[in-house]
Design a protein around this motif. Structure first.
Motif, PDB file in Angstrom:
ATOM      1  N   ASN A  60      19.817  62.903  35.972  1.00  0.00           N
ATOM      2  CA  ASN A  60      19.580  63.818  37.080  1.00  0.00           C
ATOM      3  C   ASN A  60      19.629  63.076  38.410  1.00  0.00           C
ATOM      4  O   ASN A  60      20.277  63.507  39.359  1.00  0.00           O
ATOM      5  CB  ASN A  60      18.219  64.497  36.859  1.00  0.00           C
ATOM      6  N   ALA A  61      18.961  61.919  38.485  1.00  0.00           N
ATOM      7  CA  ALA A  61      18.957  61.113  39.712  1.00  0.00           C
ATOM      8  C   ALA A  61      20.339  60.543  40.005  1.00  0.00           C
ATOM      9  O   ALA A  61      20.774  60.504  41.161  1.00  0.00           O
ATOM     10  CB  ALA A  61      17.933  59.987  39.596  1.00  0.00           C
ATOM     11  N   ALA A  62      21.052  60.109  38.970  1.00  0.00           N
ATOM     12  CA  ALA A  62      22.398  59.552  39.157  1.00  0.00           C
ATOM     13  C   ALA A  62      23.352  60.609  39.714  1.00  0.00           C
ATOM     14  O   ALA A  62      24.179  60.305  40.581  1.00  0.00           O
ATOM     15  CB  ALA A  62      22.927  58.985  37.846  1.00  0.00           C
ATOM     16  N   GLN A  63      23.237  61.847  39.262  1.00  0.00           N
ATOM     17  CA  GLN A  63      24.068  62.927  39.798  1.00  0.00           C
ATOM     18  C   GLN A  63      23.767  63.144  41.277  1.00  0.00           C
ATOM     19  O   GLN A  63      24.671  63.320  42.091  1.00  0.00           O
ATOM     20  CB  GLN A  63      23.833  64.225  39.031  1.00  0.00           C
ATOM     21  N   GLN A  64      22.500  63.112  41.623  1.00  0.00           N
ATOM     22  CA  GLN A  64      22.108  63.295  43.017  1.00  0.00           C
ATOM     23  C   GLN A  64      22.634  62.157  43.893  1.00  0.00           C
ATOM     24  O   GLN A  64      23.144  62.389  44.994  1.00  0.00           O
ATOM     25  CB  GLN A  64      20.582  63.377  43.104  1.00  0.00           C
ATOM     26  N   LEU A  65      22.533  60.924  43.399  1.00  0.00           N
ATOM     27  CA  LEU A  65      23.038  59.773  44.150  1.00  0.00           C
ATOM     28  C   LEU A  65      24.556  59.824  44.296  1.00  0.00           C
ATOM     29  O   LEU A  65      25.092  59.463  45.347  1.00  0.00           O
ATOM     30  CB  LEU A  65      22.617  58.468  43.470  1.00  0.00           C
ATOM     31  N   THR A  66      25.246  60.274  43.274  1.00  0.00           N
ATOM     32  CA  THR A  66      26.705  60.396  43.355  1.00  0.00           C
ATOM     33  C   THR A  66      27.092  61.392  44.435  1.00  0.00           C
ATOM     34  O   THR A  66      28.006  61.140  45.227  1.00  0.00           O
ATOM     35  CB  THR A  66      27.285  60.820  41.992  1.00  0.00           C
ATOM     36  N   ARG A  67      26.387  62.516  44.509  1.00  0.00           N
ATOM     37  CA  ARG A  67      26.665  63.499  45.563  1.00  0.00           C
ATOM     38  C   ARG A  67      26.336  62.926  46.940  1.00  0.00           C
ATOM     39  O   ARG A  67      27.078  63.123  47.901  1.00  0.00           O
ATOM     40  CB  ARG A  67      25.864  64.775  45.330  1.00  0.00           C
ATOM     41  N   LEU A  68      25.237  62.211  47.047  1.00  0.00           N
ATOM     42  CA  LEU A  68      24.796  61.649  48.326  1.00  0.00           C
ATOM     43  C   LEU A  68      25.724  60.543  48.817  1.00  0.00           C
ATOM     44  O   LEU A  68      26.137  60.525  49.978  1.00  0.00           O
ATOM     45  CB  LEU A  68      23.362  61.105  48.186  1.00  0.00           C
ATOM     46  N   LEU A  69      26.063  59.604  47.923  1.00  0.00           N
ATOM     47  CA  LEU A  69      26.833  58.428  48.313  1.00  0.00           C
ATOM     48  C   LEU A  69      28.340  58.604  48.151  1.00  0.00           C
ATOM     49  O   LEU A  69      29.119  57.808  48.683  1.00  0.00           O
ATOM     50  CB  LEU A  69      26.372  57.213  47.503  1.00  0.00           C
ATOM     51  N   GLY A  70      28.741  59.593  47.366  1.00  0.00           N
ATOM     52  CA  GLY A  70      30.162  59.797  47.133  1.00  0.00           C
ATOM     53  C   GLY A  70      30.750  58.832  46.125  1.00  0.00           C
ATOM     54  O   GLY A  70      31.964  58.677  46.043  1.00  0.00           O
ATOM     55  N   SER A  71      29.899  58.163  45.355  1.00  0.00           N
ATOM     56  CA  SER A  71      30.364  57.199  44.358  1.00  0.00           C
ATOM     57  C   SER A  71      29.392  57.177  43.189  1.00  0.00           C
ATOM     58  O   SER A  71      28.182  57.200  43.393  1.00  0.00           O
ATOM     59  CB  SER A  71      30.444  55.805  44.979  1.00  0.00           C
TER      60      SER A  71
ATOM     61  N   SER B  52       9.526  61.621  35.725  1.00  0.00           N
ATOM     62  CA  SER B  52       9.955  61.783  37.112  1.00  0.00           C
ATOM     63  C   SER B  52      10.258  60.409  37.664  1.00  0.00           C
ATOM     64  O   SER B  52       9.509  59.461  37.424  1.00  0.00           O
ATOM     65  CB  SER B  52       8.862  62.434  37.958  1.00  0.00           C
ATOM     66  N   LEU B  53      11.333  60.300  38.401  1.00  0.00           N
ATOM     67  CA  LEU B  53      11.607  59.058  39.116  1.00  0.00           C
ATOM     68  C   LEU B  53      12.063  59.426  40.514  1.00  0.00           C
ATOM     69  O   LEU B  53      12.659  60.469  40.739  1.00  0.00           O
ATOM     70  CB  LEU B  53      12.629  58.187  38.385  1.00  0.00           C
ATOM     71  N   TRP B  54      11.708  58.575  41.469  1.00  0.00           N
ATOM     72  CA  TRP B  54      12.078  58.839  42.847  1.00  0.00           C
ATOM     73  C   TRP B  54      12.124  57.541  43.637  1.00  0.00           C
ATOM     74  O   TRP B  54      11.497  56.556  43.284  1.00  0.00           O
ATOM     75  CB  TRP B  54      11.129  59.833  43.504  1.00  0.00           C
ATOM     76  N   GLY B  55      12.907  57.574  44.684  1.00  0.00           N
ATOM     77  CA  GLY B  55      13.045  56.406  45.538  1.00  0.00           C
ATOM     78  C   GLY B  55      13.867  56.745  46.762  1.00  0.00           C
ATOM     79  O   GLY B  55      14.125  57.918  47.046  1.00  0.00           O
ATOM     80  N   GLN B  56      14.278  55.715  47.482  1.00  0.00           N
ATOM     81  CA  GLN B  56      15.073  55.888  48.684  1.00  0.00           C
ATOM     82  C   GLN B  56      16.211  54.882  48.692  1.00  0.00           C
ATOM     83  O   GLN B  56      16.058  53.770  48.189  1.00  0.00           O
ATOM     84  CB  GLN B  56      14.223  55.679  49.936  1.00  0.00           C
ATOM     85  N   VAL B  57      17.331  55.282  49.265  1.00  0.00           N
ATOM     86  CA  VAL B  57      18.463  54.380  49.448  1.00  0.00           C
ATOM     87  C   VAL B  57      18.890  54.452  50.914  1.00  0.00           C
ATOM     88  O   VAL B  57      18.789  55.507  51.541  1.00  0.00           O
ATOM     89  CB  VAL B  57      19.664  54.730  48.536  1.00  0.00           C
ATOM     90  N   PRO B  58      19.351  53.320  51.453  1.00  0.00           N
ATOM     91  CA  PRO B  58      19.858  53.364  52.825  1.00  0.00           C
ATOM     92  C   PRO B  58      21.171  54.140  52.871  1.00  0.00           C
ATOM     93  O   PRO B  58      22.058  53.929  52.051  1.00  0.00           O
ATOM     94  CB  PRO B  58      20.060  51.886  53.178  1.00  0.00           C
ATOM     95  N   CYS B  59      21.273  55.072  53.814  1.00  0.00           N
ATOM     96  CA  CYS B  59      22.474  55.890  53.935  1.00  0.00           C
ATOM     97  C   CYS B  59      22.534  56.481  55.339  1.00  0.00           C
ATOM     98  O   CYS B  59      21.529  57.020  55.819  1.00  0.00           O
ATOM     99  CB  CYS B  59      22.452  57.004  52.892  1.00  0.00           C
ATOM    100  N   GLN B  60      23.665  56.360  55.991  1.00  0.00           N
ATOM    101  CA  GLN B  60      23.910  56.950  57.304  1.00  0.00           C
ATOM    102  C   GLN B  60      22.849  56.544  58.330  1.00  0.00           C
ATOM    103  O   GLN B  60      22.313  57.362  59.057  1.00  0.00           O
ATOM    104  CB  GLN B  60      24.008  58.472  57.192  1.00  0.00           C
ATOM    105  N   GLY B  61      22.516  55.275  58.345  1.00  0.00           N
ATOM    106  CA  GLY B  61      21.587  54.753  59.342  1.00  0.00           C
ATOM    107  C   GLY B  61      20.118  55.016  59.077  1.00  0.00           C
ATOM    108  O   GLY B  61      19.265  54.744  59.912  1.00  0.00           O
ATOM    109  N   GLY B  62      19.781  55.542  57.939  1.00  0.00           N
ATOM    110  CA  GLY B  62      18.382  55.815  57.600  1.00  0.00           C
ATOM    111  C   GLY B  62      18.170  55.687  56.102  1.00  0.00           C
ATOM    112  O   GLY B  62      19.032  55.197  55.376  1.00  0.00           O
ATOM    113  N   LEU B  63      17.013  56.114  55.656  1.00  0.00           N
ATOM    114  CA  LEU B  63      16.709  56.118  54.220  1.00  0.00           C
ATOM    115  C   LEU B  63      16.782  57.544  53.715  1.00  0.00           C
ATOM    116  O   LEU B  63      16.217  58.455  54.315  1.00  0.00           O
ATOM    117  CB  LEU B  63      15.314  55.543  53.963  1.00  0.00           C
ATOM    118  N   ARG B  64      17.489  57.735  52.614  1.00  0.00           N
ATOM    119  CA  ARG B  64      17.601  59.050  51.994  1.00  0.00           C
ATOM    120  C   ARG B  64      16.860  59.061  50.672  1.00  0.00           C
ATOM    121  O   ARG B  64      16.979  58.130  49.878  1.00  0.00           O
ATOM    122  CB  ARG B  64      19.063  59.402  51.740  1.00  0.00           C
TER     123      ARG B  64
END
Length: 103
Positions: free
Chosen positions: A74-85, A41-53
Motif C-alpha cells: 500500500n505504501a509502495a503504491q503511494q510512493l510510486t504515485r508521489l515520486l513517479g518511480s 500501519s506504517l508511515w513516514g516522510q520523504v523529501p519531495c518538491q522542496g519539502g517533506l511529503r
C-alpha cells in the motif's frame, strides 16, 4: 517468502527504511465473535518538491507477515504515485545529488 506477491514491495520498503527511516506498527486484535487478525500501519516522510511529503500504508490480515506485506504494498503504491518511480530509493539518491540554488 512469507510476503508472497507483495515481496517486491517489502524489499523496496526495507531499502527505503535504511535510507529514510519510517515507523511501523503491527498488532494483533480481535472483535467480538470474530477471529483475531493482525493490523499493520506504517508511515513516514520523504523529501519531495522542496519539502517533506507524508506516505503511509495500512492493512489487516490473518497473519502478521501478510499484514505487514500488504501495508508495504500500500505504501509502495503511494510512493510510486508521489515520486513517479517504483524504485524510490534510487529516485531519492538521485534527488540528493541535484544541485540546489541558494540565494
Amino acid at each position: 517468502d512469507e510476503a508472497g506477491e507483495d515481496a517486491a514491495a517489502v524489499f523496496e520498503m526495507r531499502r527505503l527504511q535504511q535510507l529514510q527511516p519510517f515507523k511501523v506498527w503491527a498488532l494483533e486484535g480481535v472483535r467480538p465473535n470474530e477471529p483475531s487478525r493482525w493490523f499493520c500501519s506504517l508511515w513516514g516522510q520523504v523529501p519531495c518538491q522542496g519539502g517533506l511529503r507524508d506516505f503511509w500504508g495500512e492493512a489487516a490480515a490473518e497473519g502478521r507477515a501478510p499484514a505487514v506485506a500488504r501495508a508495504c504494498a500500500n505504501a509502495a503504491q503511494q510512493l510510486t504515485r508521489l515520486l513517479g518511480s517504483a524504485d524510490c530509493v534510487t529516485w531519492l539518491k538521485a534527488m540528493a545529488r541535484v544541485p540546489m540554488e541558494v540565494e
